[in-house]
Design a protein around this motif. Structure first.
Motif, mmCIF file in Angstrom:
data_model
loop_
_atom_site.group_PDB
_atom_site.id
_atom_site.type_symbol
_atom_site.label_atom_id
_atom_site.label_comp_id
_atom_site.label_asym_id
_atom_site.label_seq_id
_atom_site.Cartn_x
_atom_site.Cartn_y
_atom_site.Cartn_z
ATOM 1 N N GLU A 46 0.825 -1.198 0.000
ATOM 2 C CA GLU A 46 0.000 0.000 0.000
ATOM 3 C C GLU A 46 0.860 1.250 0.000
ATOM 4 N N LEU A 47 0.331 2.292 -0.617
ATOM 5 C CA LEU A 47 1.020 3.570 -0.658
ATOM 6 C C LEU A 47 0.881 4.263 0.687
ATOM 7 N N VAL A 48 1.999 4.708 1.233
ATOM 8 C CA VAL A 48 2.006 5.389 2.523
ATOM 9 C C VAL A 48 2.061 6.901 2.335
ATOM 10 N N ALA A 49 3.001 7.355 1.504
ATOM 11 C CA ALA A 49 3.173 8.793 1.304
ATOM 12 C C ALA A 49 3.917 9.042 0.004
ATOM 13 N N SER A 50 3.638 10.201 -0.609
ATOM 14 C CA SER A 50 4.297 10.601 -1.846
ATOM 15 C C SER A 50 4.757 12.030 -1.735
ATOM 16 N N ILE A 51 5.811 12.346 -2.478
ATOM 17 C CA ILE A 51 6.273 13.726 -2.568
ATOM 18 C C ILE A 51 6.786 13.978 -3.976
ATOM 19 N N THR A 52 6.293 15.040 -4.596
ATOM 20 C CA THR A 52 6.736 15.392 -5.939
ATOM 21 C C THR A 52 8.072 16.126 -5.871
ATOM 22 N N SER A 53 8.663 16.352 -7.035
ATOM 23 C CA SER A 53 9.932 17.072 -7.069
ATOM 24 C C SER A 53 9.757 18.504 -6.563
ATOM 25 N N GLY A 54 8.543 19.013 -6.649
ATOM 26 C CA GLY A 54 8.268 20.365 -6.166
ATOM 27 C C GLY A 54 7.891 20.428 -4.704
ATOM 28 N N GLY A 55 7.768 19.252 -4.061
ATOM 29 C CA GLY A 55 7.501 19.233 -2.630
ATOM 30 C C GLY A 55 6.061 19.001 -2.234
ATOM 31 N N HIS A 56 5.169 18.755 -3.214
ATOM 32 C CA HIS A 56 3.773 18.478 -2.867
ATOM 33 C C HIS A 56 3.667 17.075 -2.278
ATOM 34 N N THR A 57 2.977 16.969 -1.144
ATOM 35 C CA THR A 57 2.905 15.690 -0.439
ATOM 36 C C THR A 57 1.479 15.168 -0.357
ATOM 37 N N THR A 58 1.352 13.854 -0.331
ATOM 38 C CA THR A 58 0.080 13.194 -0.068
ATOM 39 C C THR A 58 0.343 12.027 0.882
ATOM 40 N N TYR A 59 -0.686 11.681 1.660
ATOM 41 C CA TYR A 59 -0.548 10.637 2.671
ATOM 42 C C TYR A 59 -1.754 9.712 2.671
ATOM 43 N N ALA A 60 -1.516 8.468 3.055
ATOM 44 C CA ALA A 60 -2.616 7.560 3.340
ATOM 45 C C ALA A 60 -3.323 8.052 4.602
ATOM 46 N N GLU A 61 -4.625 7.831 4.650
ATOM 47 C CA GLU A 61 -5.395 8.300 5.795
ATOM 48 C C GLU A 61 -4.868 7.713 7.108
ATOM 49 N N SER A 62 -4.391 6.488 7.053
ATOM 50 C CA SER A 62 -3.968 5.790 8.264
ATOM 51 C C SER A 62 -2.711 6.397 8.904
ATOM 52 N N VAL A 63 -1.973 7.229 8.150
ATOM 53 C CA VAL A 63 -0.728 7.786 8.693
ATOM 54 C C VAL A 63 -0.762 9.305 8.805
ATOM 55 N N LYS A 64 -1.836 9.924 8.338
ATOM 56 C CA LYS A 64 -1.920 11.391 8.404
ATOM 57 C C LYS A 64 -1.779 11.873 9.834
ATOM 58 N N GLY A 65 -0.958 12.899 9.995
ATOM 59 C CA GLY A 65 -0.739 13.467 11.319
ATOM 60 C C GLY A 65 0.344 12.761 12.120
ATOM 61 N N ARG A 66 0.779 11.603 11.644
ATOM 62 C CA ARG A 66 1.825 10.849 12.355
ATOM 63 C C ARG A 66 3.115 10.737 11.534
ATOM 64 N N PHE A 67 2.991 10.622 10.229
ATOM 65 C CA PHE A 67 4.140 10.465 9.349
ATOM 66 C C PHE A 67 4.356 11.746 8.549
ATOM 67 N N ALA A 68 5.612 11.991 8.207
ATOM 68 C CA ALA A 68 5.949 13.140 7.366
ATOM 69 C C ALA A 68 7.004 12.729 6.347
ATOM 70 N N ILE A 69 6.690 12.971 5.072
ATOM 71 C CA ILE A 69 7.636 12.676 4.002
ATOM 72 C C ILE A 69 8.332 13.964 3.599
ATOM 73 N N SER A 70 9.616 13.866 3.314
ATOM 74 C CA SER A 70 10.385 15.025 2.872
ATOM 75 C C SER A 70 11.481 14.543 1.932
ATOM 76 N N ARG A 71 12.130 15.481 1.265
ATOM 77 C CA ARG A 71 13.193 15.091 0.346
ATOM 78 C C ARG A 71 14.251 16.177 0.295
ATOM 79 N N ASP A 72 15.435 15.740 -0.080
ATOM 80 C CA ASP A 72 16.557 16.652 -0.320
ATOM 81 C C ASP A 72 16.964 16.436 -1.767
ATOM 82 N N ASN A 73 16.539 17.329 -2.636
ATOM 83 C CA ASN A 73 16.798 17.149 -4.065
ATOM 84 C C ASN A 73 18.289 17.206 -4.389
#
Length: 122
Positions: A46-73
């Motif tokens: 299952e998909l947990v979290a996504s982040i685009t190259s521009g930094g837009h993030t999406t999360y599965a409902e089950s992890v919202k508020g608990r998990f945070a995705i980030s990236r260092d381009n």
């Protein structure tokens, strides 16, 4: 070929935190969208979290508020900060990249890491 290498998986107690990292094992130009998926025993990936190259993030409902995705381009690295972990978060976590630019003209698509185990005990 490119290898995506995950790290940071461990065994923790419920309520604890972990930070997963995923980086390309060789020099590349860029990665488009990066995701974290997970697969628990006997369940579908299952998909947990996504982040685009521009930094837009999406999360599965089950992890919202608990998990945070980030990236260092600059390092072509994606992170997943996991807080308030629950036993149901136990799974193998996989890094995924939809498009990797190797050189100016060379692209690779749909790449997966080998996975890192996260175990949360109650």
């Amino acid at each position: 070929q490119v290898e995506l290498v995950e790290s940071g998986g461990d065994s923790v107690q419920a309520g604890g935190s972990l930070r997963l990292s995923c980086a390309a094992a060789r020099s590349i130009r860029s990665i488009n969208t990066m995701d974290w998926y997970r697969q628990a025993p006997g369940k579908q990936r299952e998909l947990v979290a996504s982040i685009t190259s521009g930094g837009h993030t999406t999360y599965a409902e089950s992890v919202k508020g608990r998990f945070a995705i980030s990236r260092d381009n600059s390092k072509n690295t994606v992170y997943l900060q996991m807080n308030s972990l629950k036993p149901e978060d136990t799974a193998v976590y996989y890094c995924h990249a939809d498009q990797i630019q190797i050189t100016f003209l060379q692209y690779l698509y749909d790449y997966w890491g080998q996975g890192t185990q996260v175990t949360v005990s109650s």
